[in-house]
Design a protein around this motif. Structure first.
Motif, PDB file in Angstrom:
ATOM      1  N   SER A 104      41.763  34.975  40.462  1.00 13.04           N
ATOM      2  CA  SER A 104      41.411  34.373  41.744  1.00 13.04           C
ATOM      3  C   SER A 104      42.513  34.635  42.764  1.00 13.04           C
ATOM      4  N   ALA A 105      42.122  34.788  44.015  1.00 18.15           N
ATOM      5  CA  ALA A 105      43.092  34.969  45.099  1.00 18.15           C
ATOM      6  C   ALA A 105      43.828  33.662  45.377  1.00 18.15           C
ATOM      7  N   GLN A 106      43.162  32.545  45.143  1.00 20.58           N
ATOM      8  CA  GLN A 106      43.728  31.216  45.387  1.00 20.58           C
ATOM      9  C   GLN A 106      43.819  30.462  44.061  1.00 20.58           C
ATOM     10  N   PRO A 107      44.846  29.648  43.882  1.00 16.93           N
ATOM     11  CA  PRO A 107      44.937  28.853  42.651  1.00 16.93           C
ATOM     12  C   PRO A 107      43.761  27.871  42.533  1.00 16.93           C
ATOM     13  N   ILE A 108      43.219  27.790  41.349  1.00 14.32           N
ATOM     14  CA  ILE A 108      42.167  26.828  41.011  1.00 14.32           C
ATOM     15  C   ILE A 108      42.739  25.998  39.863  1.00 14.32           C
ATOM     16  N   GLU A 109      42.829  24.702  40.063  1.00 11.42           N
ATOM     17  CA  GLU A 109      43.420  23.815  39.050  1.00 11.42           C
ATOM     18  C   GLU A 109      44.790  24.336  38.614  1.00 11.42           C
ATOM     19  N   GLY A 110      45.558  24.852  39.578  1.00  6.80           N
ATOM     20  CA  GLY A 110      46.926  25.261  39.325  1.00  6.80           C
ATOM     21  C   GLY A 110      47.124  26.643  38.729  1.00  6.80           C
ATOM     22  N   ARG A 111      46.075  27.425  38.638  1.00  5.27           N
ATOM     23  CA  ARG A 111      46.228  28.762  38.071  1.00  5.27           C
ATOM     24  C   ARG A 111      45.321  29.773  38.758  1.00  5.27           C
ATOM     25  N   LYS A 112      45.677  31.042  38.610  1.00  5.00           N
ATOM     26  CA  LYS A 112      44.904  32.119  39.223  1.00  5.00           C
ATOM     27  C   LYS A 112      44.203  33.018  38.190  1.00  5.00           C
ATOM     28  N   ARG A 113      44.649  32.998  36.957  1.00  6.41           N
ATOM     29  CA  ARG A 113      44.072  33.867  35.920  1.00  6.41           C
ATOM     30  C   ARG A 113      43.307  33.026  34.906  1.00  6.41           C
ATOM     31  N   LEU A 129      32.908  29.369  34.874  1.00  9.15           N
ATOM     32  CA  LEU A 129      33.441  29.809  33.577  1.00  9.15           C
ATOM     33  C   LEU A 129      33.728  28.601  32.707  1.00  9.15           C
ATOM     34  N   VAL A 130      33.517  28.761  31.416  1.00 10.82           N
ATOM     35  CA  VAL A 130      33.982  27.764  30.460  1.00 10.82           C
ATOM     36  C   VAL A 130      35.265  28.331  29.863  1.00 10.82           C
ATOM     37  N   VAL A 131      36.370  27.639  30.140  1.00 11.05           N
ATOM     38  CA  VAL A 131      37.687  28.038  29.639  1.00 11.05           C
ATOM     39  C   VAL A 131      38.155  26.990  28.641  1.00 11.05           C
ATOM     40  N   GLU A 132      39.357  27.174  28.094  1.00 16.45           N
ATOM     41  CA  GLU A 132      39.846  26.265  27.044  1.00 16.45           C
ATOM     42  C   GLU A 132      39.961  24.818  27.508  1.00 16.45           C
ATOM     43  N   THR A 133      40.092  24.576  28.799  1.00 14.08           N
ATOM     44  CA  THR A 133      40.235  23.208  29.315  1.00 14.08           C
ATOM     45  C   THR A 133      38.936  22.620  29.861  1.00 14.08           C
ATOM     46  N   GLY A 134      37.846  23.368  29.783  1.00 11.96           N
ATOM     47  CA  GLY A 134      36.567  22.902  30.307  1.00 11.96           C
ATOM     48  C   GLY A 134      35.959  23.932  31.247  1.00 11.96           C
ATOM     49  N   GLU A 135      35.080  23.466  32.118  1.00  7.03           N
ATOM     50  CA  GLU A 135      34.403  24.385  33.032  1.00  7.03           C
ATOM     51  C   GLU A 135      35.118  24.412  34.389  1.00  7.03           C
ATOM     52  N   VAL A 136      35.249  25.618  34.945  1.00  2.00           N
ATOM     53  CA  VAL A 136      35.848  25.787  36.265  1.00  2.00           C
ATOM     54  C   VAL A 136      34.882  26.555  37.158  1.00  2.00           C
ATOM     55  N   ALA A 137      35.020  26.324  38.466  1.00  2.00           N
ATOM     56  CA  ALA A 137      34.213  27.041  39.460  1.00  2.00           C
ATOM     57  C   ALA A 137      35.170  27.754  40.402  1.00  2.00           C
ATOM     58  N   ASP A 142      36.739  34.275  46.556  1.00  2.00           N
ATOM     59  CA  ASP A 142      38.133  34.238  46.112  1.00  2.00           C
ATOM     60  C   ASP A 142      38.387  35.070  44.856  1.00  2.00           C
ATOM     61  N   VAL A 143      37.357  35.698  44.305  1.00  2.00           N
ATOM     62  CA  VAL A 143      37.546  36.498  43.093  1.00  2.00           C
ATOM     63  C   VAL A 143      38.232  37.805  43.470  1.00  2.00           C
ATOM     64  N   ARG A 144      39.457  37.968  43.003  1.00  2.00           N
ATOM     65  CA  ARG A 144      40.239  39.179  43.277  1.00  2.00           C
ATOM     66  C   ARG A 144      39.848  40.287  42.306  1.00  2.00           C
ATOM     67  N   GLY A 145      39.512  39.928  41.091  1.00  2.00           N
ATOM     68  CA  GLY A 145      39.110  40.897  40.078  1.00  2.00           C
ATOM     69  C   GLY A 145      38.489  40.179  38.908  1.00  2.00           C
ATOM     70  N   ALA A 146      37.502  40.807  38.300  1.00  2.00           N
ATOM     71  CA  ALA A 146      36.861  40.239  37.115  1.00  2.00           C
ATOM     72  C   ALA A 146      36.308  41.378  36.274  1.00  2.00           C
ATOM     73  N   LYS A 147      36.378  41.208  34.970  1.00  2.00           N
ATOM     74  CA  LYS A 147      35.802  42.219  34.082  1.00  2.00           C
ATOM     75  C   LYS A 147      35.387  41.589  32.775  1.00  2.00           C
ATOM     76  N   LEU A 148      34.422  42.219  32.136  1.00  2.00           N
ATOM     77  CA  LEU A 148      33.990  41.775  30.826  1.00  2.00           C
ATOM     78  C   LEU A 148      35.075  42.089  29.811  1.00  2.00           C
ATOM     79  N   VAL A 149      35.186  41.244  28.802  1.00  2.00           N
ATOM     80  CA  VAL A 149      36.124  41.456  27.706  1.00  2.00           C
ATOM     81  C   VAL A 149      35.358  42.145  26.582  1.00  2.00           C
ATOM     82  N   LEU A 150      35.934  43.196  26.048  1.00  2.00           N
ATOM     83  CA  LEU A 150      35.300  43.943  24.967  1.00  2.00           C
ATOM     84  C   LEU A 150      35.286  43.097  23.698  1.00  2.00           C
TER      85      LEU A 150
END
Length: 169
Positions: A104-113, A129-137, A142-150
């Motif tokens: 993200s270009a801007q921090p979301i919940e204190g982080r950008k990655r 996204l559902v991340v280890e701490t829950g769901e984030v929007a 603000d998405v600087r880059g995104a890609k699928l994980v192999l």
């Protein structure tokens, strides 16, 4: 209009007329510039070498006439690959359910990655996204880059897509 936007505006309609979607345009390098074009077939079939060659020939002629880049550069045409970049709103809908890396270009919940399972795009144009701490929007703008994980799951889905067997249930 910046060079990136000018290149997208120049290349996009040509690819569209040829039956392709523009995934990404990226100008890389300092000493030796490379113009990277990523495209997908509109019919959903896998991109082959012949697709890339046809696109390259067509775009080379267009770029020679329009001359948007000063100086020498190398044109590189490719498919996005299995672990593709997610660059358009429809990508975040189409690839929901798969693991992604996002910056993200801007921090979301204190982080950008972020790394997590893609839920999709909500009505407010936020990538969920559902991340280890829950769901984030993350706002799409603000998405600087995104890609699928192999992952094995992604490989299986890609093989099914190419065989025409994937369903969206």
């Amino acid at each position: 209009m910046d060079l990136q936007s000018r290149l997208e505006a120049l290349i996009g309609p040509s690819l569209d007329a040829m039956g392709y979607d523009l995934v990404r345009v990226q100008l890389q390098g300092n000493q030796r510039l490379t113009l990277q074009i990523m495209a997908d077939r509109k019919d959903g079939a896998a991109m082959g070498v012949e697709d890339c060659v046809g696109i390259s020939r067509s775009l080379s002629a267009l770029l020679d006439v329009e001359d948007p880049i000063s100086g020498a550069y190398t044109l590189e045409v490719s498919s996005p690959g299995v672990d593709r970049p997610l660059t358009r709103a429809k990508d975040f809908v189409q690839w929901a359910g798969f693991e992604v890396k996002l910056e993200s270009a801007q921090p979301i919940e204190g982080r950008k990655r972020f790394r997590g399972r893609l839920v999709g795009l909500d009505d407010a144009d936020a990538v969920r996204l559902v991340v280890e701490t829950g769901e984030v929007a993350i706002p799409l703008a603000d998405v600087r880059g995104a890609k699928l994980v192999l992952t094995d799951e992604l490989i299986r889905a890609t093989i099914k897509d190419q065989e025409g067997l994937r369903t969206d249930d």
